[in-house]
Write a protein that holds these residues in place. Structure first.
Motif, PDB file in Angstrom:
ATOM      1  N   GLU A 204      95.363  71.128 -42.512  1.00 12.62           N
ATOM      2  CA  GLU A 204      95.823  70.079 -43.415  1.00 12.62           C
ATOM      3  C   GLU A 204      95.184  68.735 -43.080  1.00 12.62           C
ATOM      4  O   GLU A 204      94.708  68.024 -43.974  1.00 12.62           O
ATOM      5  CB  GLU A 204      97.346  69.964 -43.348  1.00 12.62           C
ATOM      6  N   TYR A 206      92.423  68.193 -41.393  1.00  9.59           N
ATOM      7  CA  TYR A 206      90.987  68.238 -41.648  1.00  9.59           C
ATOM      8  C   TYR A 206      90.711  68.043 -43.135  1.00  9.59           C
ATOM      9  O   TYR A 206      89.748  67.360 -43.524  1.00  9.59           O
ATOM     10  CB  TYR A 206      90.383  69.554 -41.164  1.00  9.59           C
ATOM     11  N   GLY A 207      91.543  68.603 -43.976  1.00 14.65           N
ATOM     12  CA  GLY A 207      91.397  68.396 -45.411  1.00 14.65           C
ATOM     13  C   GLY A 207      91.525  66.929 -45.789  1.00 14.65           C
ATOM     14  O   GLY A 207      90.785  66.428 -46.647  1.00 14.65           O
ATOM     15  N   GLU A 208      92.440  66.226 -45.128  1.00 10.07           N
ATOM     16  CA  GLU A 208      92.603  64.797 -45.398  1.00 10.07           C
ATOM     17  C   GLU A 208      91.367  64.015 -44.957  1.00 10.07           C
ATOM     18  O   GLU A 208      90.928  63.078 -45.646  1.00 10.07           O
ATOM     19  CB  GLU A 208      93.847  64.271 -44.682  1.00 10.07           C
ATOM     20  N   THR A 209      90.791  64.398 -43.819  1.00 10.28           N
ATOM     21  CA  THR A 209      89.572  63.732 -43.354  1.00 10.28           C
ATOM     22  C   THR A 209      88.414  63.987 -44.314  1.00 10.28           C
ATOM     23  O   THR A 209      87.655  63.069 -44.648  1.00 10.28           O
ATOM     24  CB  THR A 209      89.219  64.211 -41.930  1.00 10.28           C
ATOM     25  N   GLN A 210      88.270  65.216 -44.755  1.00  3.51           N
ATOM     26  CA  GLN A 210      87.217  65.531 -45.720  1.00  3.51           C
ATOM     27  C   GLN A 210      87.392  64.735 -47.012  1.00  3.51           C
ATOM     28  O   GLN A 210      86.417  64.205 -47.565  1.00  3.51           O
ATOM     29  CB  GLN A 210      87.228  67.030 -46.038  1.00  3.51           C
ATOM     30  N   SER A 211      88.618  64.622 -47.488  1.00  2.00           N
ATOM     31  CA  SER A 211      88.877  63.872 -48.724  1.00  2.00           C
ATOM     32  C   SER A 211      88.537  62.408 -48.554  1.00  2.00           C
ATOM     33  O   SER A 211      87.966  61.773 -49.456  1.00  2.00           O
ATOM     34  CB  SER A 211      90.349  64.020 -49.127  1.00  2.00           C
ATOM     35  N   ALA A 212      88.877  61.834 -47.391  1.00  2.00           N
ATOM     36  CA  ALA A 212      88.559  60.436 -47.141  1.00  2.00           C
ATOM     37  C   ALA A 212      87.053  60.213 -47.113  1.00  2.00           C
ATOM     38  O   ALA A 212      86.541  59.211 -47.643  1.00  2.00           O
ATOM     39  CB  ALA A 212      89.187  59.984 -45.822  1.00  2.00           C
ATOM     40  N   GLU A 214      84.779  62.097 -48.660  1.00  2.00           N
ATOM     41  CA  GLU A 214      84.286  62.260 -50.026  1.00  2.00           C
ATOM     42  C   GLU A 214      84.479  60.993 -50.850  1.00  2.00           C
ATOM     43  O   GLU A 214      83.693  60.689 -51.740  1.00  2.00           O
ATOM     44  CB  GLU A 214      84.992  63.447 -50.687  1.00  2.00           C
ATOM     45  N   GLY A 215      85.526  60.225 -50.523  1.00  2.00           N
ATOM     46  CA  GLY A 215      85.777  58.982 -51.228  1.00  2.00           C
ATOM     47  C   GLY A 215      84.713  57.929 -51.009  1.00  2.00           C
ATOM     48  O   GLY A 215      84.630  56.956 -51.773  1.00  2.00           O
TER      49      GLY A 215
END
Length: 317
Positions: A204, A206-212, A214-215
Motif C-alpha cells: 500500500e 509503495y503504491g502511494e510513493t509510485q502515485s506521488a 507519477e504526479g
C-alpha cells in the motif's frame, strides 16, 4: 529500466556499507530490554542518570557513556519528540553525550566504549550486529526486538518510523539526470531497501510513493547526463548511495553526489535551492516548508522505507 535483483544490489551495496560482518551472530549483553519510561529517564533533558543501576537495581553497577545523533539529525528529532521530551513545545534530549551526524562514528563509539549506549537507524545495527547488542523495547505490552517484521506490524513501538526523500519539482522537470536517478530509485525501491537492510514499504505504501512520483509528470528519461545533488539524513544515505552506484552500472553519465548534513541541515540546503533531493528521517516541518516557499522551491515527498530506530549497547555490559 530492468528491475535489479536483490542479489545484484547486495553485491554493489558492500562498497558503500560498513566493513563489519553483517552476517555474523548478534552480540549479547546482560541488559536486554528497556521500558519506554526507562529510555525517557535516560535521555530526557536534564537527566542525571549516569550509572546503569540507577535505571534498575538489577542492572550492572557500570557508568553509562552516551552516544547519539547531533541536533541536525532527524533521528535526534524523532527520539526527542517521541520518547525523551514529547510534551515540550520544542522537544530535545539531554546534551551531555558524544554527538555526531555520522552514524558510523556512533557505531564505533558504542562498540569501543565500556558501558556505552546509543541509538541510530536499524541498518547501522544490522551492519555491525556482531559488535553491538540491540535492546528490546517495552512499550507496555512486553519486550519487543527491532526487526523488519516488528516495525511493519507496529509492535516495535514507538520507535518505528518512515524514511523519505524530497525531490525538487523544478529539478525533476528540468534536469533529465535528476529524473532518471529518481525514477530508477523508486522503480528498484523494494530491492534496494532489502539489500541495504532497511525495511521495505508495504504494498500500500509503495503504491502511494509510485502515485506521488507519477504526479511529477516524468517521461521515463533514460540515457541522461548531468549532475544530481543529494544531501541530508545519514540514515537514508546508504540507500541513496546504493541507488547512485547501481544506476551508474547502467549509465555512468549521471553524476550523483550524496552528502550527510543531517535531516535538518539537508533541508536548509534543499530549501535554499542548493540541492535537488533531500534525504530525511522525519517529515519536513512547518518552518522548513516556509523556508522552501520563500525561495520558490516546490517539492514532492516520497517515502522510501520504514526504519526501526535501534537502541544499542556495548556487548560487554
Amino acid at each position: 529500466m530492468a528491475t535489479l535483483t536483490a542479489l545484484a544490489l547486495a553485491g554493489s551495496l558492500a562498497a558503500c556499507g560498513s566493513d563489519a560482518d553483517a552476517d555474523g551472530e548478534a552480540a549479547e549483553a546482560s541488559i536486554t530490554c528497556l521500558t519506554v519510561e526507562q529510555l525517557h529517564d535516560l535521555w530526557a533533558p536534564g537527566s542525571e542518570i549516569t550509572n546503569w543501576n540507577q535505571l534498575d537495581d538489577s542492572f550492572p553497577d557500570q557508568e553509562i557513556k552516551l552516544f547519539g545523533p547531533g541536533t541536525d539529525s532527524g533521528t535526534y528529532d524523532y527520539m526527542a519528540e517521541t520518547v525523551a521530551d514529547p510534551e515540550a513545545e520544542e522537544p530535545a534530549t539531554r546534551d551531555d553525550y558524544e554527538a555526531s551526524e555520522d552514524d558510523n562514528v556512533l557505531v564505533e563509539g558504542v562498540a569501543n566504549t565500556e558501558g556505552a549506549t546509543g541509538y541510530f537507524g536499524y541498518t547501522y545495527y544490522e551492519q555491525n550486529k556482531s559488535r553491538l547488542a540491540a535492546l528490546e523495547i517495552d512499550n507496555g505490552d512486553g519486550c519487543v526486538a527491532p526487526s523488519a517484521e516488528t516495525a511493519q506490524d507496529g509492535s516495535y513501538a514507538p520507535l518505528s518510523r518512515p524514511l523519505f526523500i524530497y525531490v525538487n519539482k523544478a529539478s525533476y522537470t528540468d534536469n533529465k539526470a535528476v529524473q532518471e536517478y529518481v525514477d530508477f530509485y523508486i522503480e528498484n525501491l523494494a530491492a534496494i531497501a532489502e539489500a541495504a537492510q532497511y525495511i521495505p514499504l508495504s504494498e500500500e505504501l509503495y503504491g502511494e510513493t509510485q502515485s506521488a512520483l507519477e504526479g511529477l509528470g516524468g517521461s521515463g528519461a533514460t540515457g541522461a547526463s548531468g549532475d544530481v545533488k543529494v544531501d541530508g539524513s545519514s540514515t537514508v544515505y546508504p540507500m541513496s548511495v546504493a541507488a547512485q552506484e547501481l544506476l551508474n552500472q547502467e549509465n555512468s553519465d549521471v553524476k550523483v553526489t550524496v552528502g550527510e548534513a543531517g535531516t535538518g541541515g539537508g533541508f536548509e540546503l534543499f530549501c535554499a535551492g542548493d540541492t535537488d533531493i533531500s534525504d530525511a528521517s522525519r517529515p519536513i516541518e512547518e518552518d522548513e516548508i516556509a523556508a522552501c516557499e520563500d525561495k520558490g522551491v516546490e517539492f514532492v515527498e516520497l517515502q522510501v522505507a520504514t526504519d526501526a530506530l535501534t537502541v544499542v549497547v556495548n556487548p560487554n555490559l
